[in-house]
Enzyme design. Structure first.
Site, PDB file in Angstrom:
ATOM      1  N   LYS A   1      33.933 -36.203  23.715  1.00  0.00           N
ATOM      2  CA  LYS A   1      33.086 -35.054  24.073  1.00  0.00           C
ATOM      3  C   LYS A   1      31.693 -35.471  24.547  1.00  0.00           C
ATOM      4  CE  LYS A   1      35.478 -32.274  20.611  1.00  0.00           C
ATOM      5  NZ  LYS A   1      35.400 -31.626  19.297  1.00  0.00           N
TER       6      LYS A   1
ATOM      7  N   CYS B   1      44.589 -26.685  26.191  1.00  0.00           N
ATOM      8  CA  CYS B   1      44.183 -26.035  24.940  1.00  0.00           C
ATOM      9  C   CYS B   1      44.656 -24.580  24.897  1.00  0.00           C
ATOM     10  CB  CYS B   1      42.664 -26.085  24.785  1.00  0.00           C
ATOM     11  SG  CYS B   1      42.069 -25.144  23.368  1.00  0.00           S
TER      12      CYS B   1
ATOM     13  N   VAL C   1      36.331 -25.843  22.610  1.00  0.00           N
ATOM     14  CA  VAL C   1      36.528 -24.903  23.720  1.00  0.00           C
ATOM     15  C   VAL C   1      37.399 -23.753  23.204  1.00  0.00           C
ATOM     16  CG1 VAL C   1      36.292 -26.682  25.481  1.00  0.00           C
ATOM     17  CG2 VAL C   1      38.574 -26.159  24.615  1.00  0.00           C
TER      18      VAL C   1
ATOM     19  N   GLU D   1      34.276 -19.127  20.424  1.00  0.00           N
ATOM     20  CA  GLU D   1      35.391 -18.620  19.610  1.00  0.00           C
ATOM     21  C   GLU D   1      36.283 -17.755  20.509  1.00  0.00           C
ATOM     22  OE1 GLU D   1      36.307 -19.569  16.463  1.00  0.00           O
ATOM     23  OE2 GLU D   1      34.627 -20.931  16.682  1.00  0.00           O
ATOM     24  N   SER D   2      37.533 -18.162  20.659  1.00  0.00           N
ATOM     25  CA  SER D   2      38.391 -17.610  21.711  1.00  0.00           C
ATOM     26  C   SER D   2      38.555 -16.091  21.661  1.00  0.00           C
ATOM     27  CB  SER D   2      39.763 -18.294  21.694  1.00  0.00           C
ATOM     28  OG  SER D   2      40.402 -18.121  20.444  1.00  0.00           O
TER      29      SER D   2
END
EC number: 2.5.1.18
Length: 241
Positions: free
Chosen positions: A59, A32, A72, A85-86
């Site tokens: 999941k 990802c 993720v 939230e990246s």
């Protein structure tokens, strides 16, 4: 099991226990790009952490308690606090942990990095569209879209006269946009940076960074994952293990 190369947890798996004191946990998935942002920051800052890989095609029920979106990356600390939230996880790590600061202190310079992130913001969805596109006409149109977006980033580097987007050394913005550039070769999209020489030099400089090189995924593994992912295979997230 935890770790970068551990098999992912899926439906029916037991939730992991509490995060040990002095550590932080990232819920991730090996392929990802959004989770890679957070993994890059963890590595760059030398933060002690554990990795729990999540099977995004199957999941676990308990994962939605970690992030209601079921996506993720998610960070969990030893107090049980959850951050998702990246870009938010990356900013949190930079503020919460000592060591090398990846975001500038100057408010204007920090705002500049966020504006560059906005300039980049169409690229992830373009990658998603390209992966799912089925015909040559779609490919050609999407490649043109990539070129347009990359031209905007080329202009930033031209105006700044620096190797990296935040200056002469790597900073947060470079790590936030890198994961999608890492995947260009595997998607046969390298030609889309042929007209942007400064962006090509930036990509070469990024590959020299020890943090980036430590987390590189091979072209073979990325393509193997992608093939299974597009078939909706629950084995996609564990490709190569």
């Amino acid at each position: 099991m935890s770790g970068e190369s551990a098999r992912s947890l899926g439906k029916g798996s037991a939730p992991p226990g509490p995060v040990p004191e002095g550590s932080i946990r990232i819920y991730s998935m090996r392929f990802c790009p959004f989770a890679e942002r957070t993994r890059l920051v963890l590595k760059a800052k030398g933060i002690r952490h554990e990795v729990i890989n999540i099977n995004l095609k199957n999941k676990p029920e308990w994962f939605f308690k970690k992030n209601p979106f079921g996506l993720v990356p998610v960070l969990e600390n030893s107090q049980g606090q959850l951050i998702y939230e990246s870009a938010i996880t990356c900013e949190y790590l930079d503020e919460a942990y000592p060591g090398k600061k990846l975001l500038p202190d100057d408010p204007y310079e920090k705002a500049c990095q966020k504006m560059i992130l906005e300039l980049f913001s169409k690229v992830p969805s373009l990658v998603g569209s390209f992966i799912r596109s089925q015909n040559k006409e779609d490919y050609a149109g999407l490649k043109e879209e990539f070129r347009k977006e990359f031209t905007k980033l080329e202009e930033v580097l031209t105006n700044k006269k620096t190797t990296f987007f935040g200056g002469n050394s790597i900073s947060m913005i470079d790590y936030l946009i890198w994961p999608w550039f890492e995947r260009l070769e595997a998607m046969k999209l390298n030609e889309c940076v042929d007209h942007t020489p400064k962006l090509k030099l930036w990509m070469a400089a990024m590959k020299e960074d020890p943090t980036v090189s430590a987390l590189l995924t091979s072209e073979k593994d990325w393509q193997g994952f992608l093939e299974l992912y597009l078939q909706n295979s629950p084995e996609a997230c564990d490709y190569g293990l």
